[in-house]
Enzyme design. Structure first.
Site, PDB file in Angstrom:
ATOM      1  N   GLY A  10     -29.506 -39.166 -24.153  1.00  0.00           N
ATOM      2  CA  GLY A  10     -29.153 -40.581 -24.283  1.00  0.00           C
ATOM      3  C   GLY A  10     -29.793 -41.406 -23.181  1.00  0.00           C
ATOM      4  CB  SER A  12     -33.231 -44.794 -25.875  1.00  0.00           C
ATOM      5  OG  SER A  12     -31.931 -44.615 -26.370  1.00  0.00           O
ATOM      6  N   GLY A  14     -29.575 -48.751 -21.520  1.00  0.00           N
ATOM      7  CA  GLY A  14     -28.439 -48.856 -20.605  1.00  0.00           C
ATOM      8  C   GLY A  14     -28.526 -47.943 -19.392  1.00  0.00           C
ATOM      9  CB  ILE A  15     -25.878 -45.840 -17.818  1.00  0.00           C
ATOM     10  CG1 ILE A  15     -24.892 -46.973 -17.501  1.00  0.00           C
ATOM     11  CG2 ILE A  15     -25.807 -44.726 -16.777  1.00  0.00           C
ATOM     12  CD1 ILE A  15     -23.412 -46.611 -17.689  1.00  0.00           C
ATOM     13  N   GLY A  16     -28.492 -44.691 -19.184  1.00  0.00           N
ATOM     14  CA  GLY A  16     -29.439 -43.570 -19.340  1.00  0.00           C
ATOM     15  C   GLY A  16     -30.866 -43.996 -19.035  1.00  0.00           C
ATOM     16  CB  SER A 135     -15.118 -43.857 -19.641  1.00  0.00           C
ATOM     17  OG  SER A 135     -14.423 -45.089 -19.594  1.00  0.00           O
ATOM     18  CE1 TYR A 148     -16.718 -44.515 -24.760  1.00  0.00           C
ATOM     19  CE2 TYR A 148     -14.967 -45.098 -23.225  1.00  0.00           C
ATOM     20  CZ  TYR A 148     -16.316 -44.889 -23.492  1.00  0.00           C
ATOM     21  OH  TYR A 148     -17.237 -45.045 -22.476  1.00  0.00           O
TER      22      TYR A 148
END
Ligand code: NDP
Length: 240
Positions: A10, A12, A14-16, A135, A148
């Site tokens: 993951g 691609s 944001g944070i990644g 999270s 979530y």
């Protein structure tokens, strides 16, 4: 140049994506996965030289193939970051079985599939660092984010148990639990609710994706060599 071989699940957006940039800037070799964001992944490849591989973490076979590709590109894997996830804002009474499974498959089972495929390669070499991403809601639970929160609490349990299991093999396993971070994941959050969270946060703001990526870089470093089984909050002090 630290020259580690890093696989970011993951990467691609944001944070990644910030993690891809940070590890590349540190001189590491990086393969990252994308699912839907092929154009963003290609832009990031051009920007950083990191190699994108398509993968849907919901499916064990897709993860197995992606890890095989990463392994053949990198030679071996020193660092695995399990970052891919989706958000969900719903009353539990509005979540049907299909949606529940999609969230658990992506946010928890995807972590298991990734680790299950990479771990034998790390055990062979008796070294490695695994970083999971939970999270703050996995720590304390969020209303309207039951699925979530459940998946992210599972990630914390997985991290602690696995740290005990693979410590003797020279592998560290740690978890990062971000607070509210400025990425697409929060694009649909009501701005008033976001402002309220910022106000309640001791550091009086929401976080930046690069601040989470910096914590990943630290937990993957030799400086963190005696840290395992820990949950590092990157949340501005909102959850302590
Ligand atoms: P984004 O929505 O910005 O990015 C999510 C990433 O996960 C993308 O690279 C996306 O790939 C990938 N992804 C989603 N579904 C799949 C799938 N089925 N298979 C493979 N990859 C997938 O999220 P953030 O950067 O904000 O979040 C990163 C991590 O941080 C997540 O684990 C999230 O739960 C956690 N986190 C974030 C917080 C925040 O406030 N932003 C707060 C707390 C935790 P693609 O776009 O290619 O489909």
């Amino acid at each position: 140049m630290s020259g580690r071989n890093v696989l970011i699940m993951g990467g691609s957006r944001g944070i990644g994506a910030e993690a891809v940039r940070k590890f590349r800037a540190a001189g590491d070799n990086v393969v990252f996965t994308y699912h839907r964001s092929e154009l963003a992944a290609d832009d990031l490849r051009q920007e950083t030289g990191a190699v994108p591989v398509r993968c849907d973490v919901k499916f064990s076979n897709s993860v197995r193939i992606a890890v095989e590709k990463a392994h053949s590109i990198l030679g071996h894997i020193d660092v695995l970051i399990c970052n891919a996830a989706i958000a969900d804002f719903n009353l539990i009474t509005d979540i049907d079985e299909t949606r529940w499974e999609e969230i658990i498959d992506t946010n928890l089972n995807g972590v298991f599939y990734s680790i299950r495929n990479v771990l034998p390669l790390m055990i062979q070499r008796k070294s490695g660092a695994i970083i999971t991403v939970s999270s703050m809601w996995g720590q304390v639970g969020a209303s309207c984010e039951v699925a979530y929160s459940a998946a992210k609490a599972g990630v914390i349990g997985l991290t602690k148990a696995l740290a005990k299991e693979v410590g003797p093999s020279g592998i560290t396993v740690n978890c990062i639990a971000p607070g509210m971070i400025d990425t697409d994941m929060n694009a649909n959050v009501d701005p008033a609710a976001a402002a309220e969270i910022a106000e309640e946060t001791p550091l009086c703001r929401i976080g930046k994706p690069e601040e989470v990526a910096s914590a990943m870089l630290f937990l993957a470093s030799e400086d963190a060599g005696f840290i395992t089984g820990q949950v590092l909050g990157v949340n501005g002090g909102l959850i302590v």
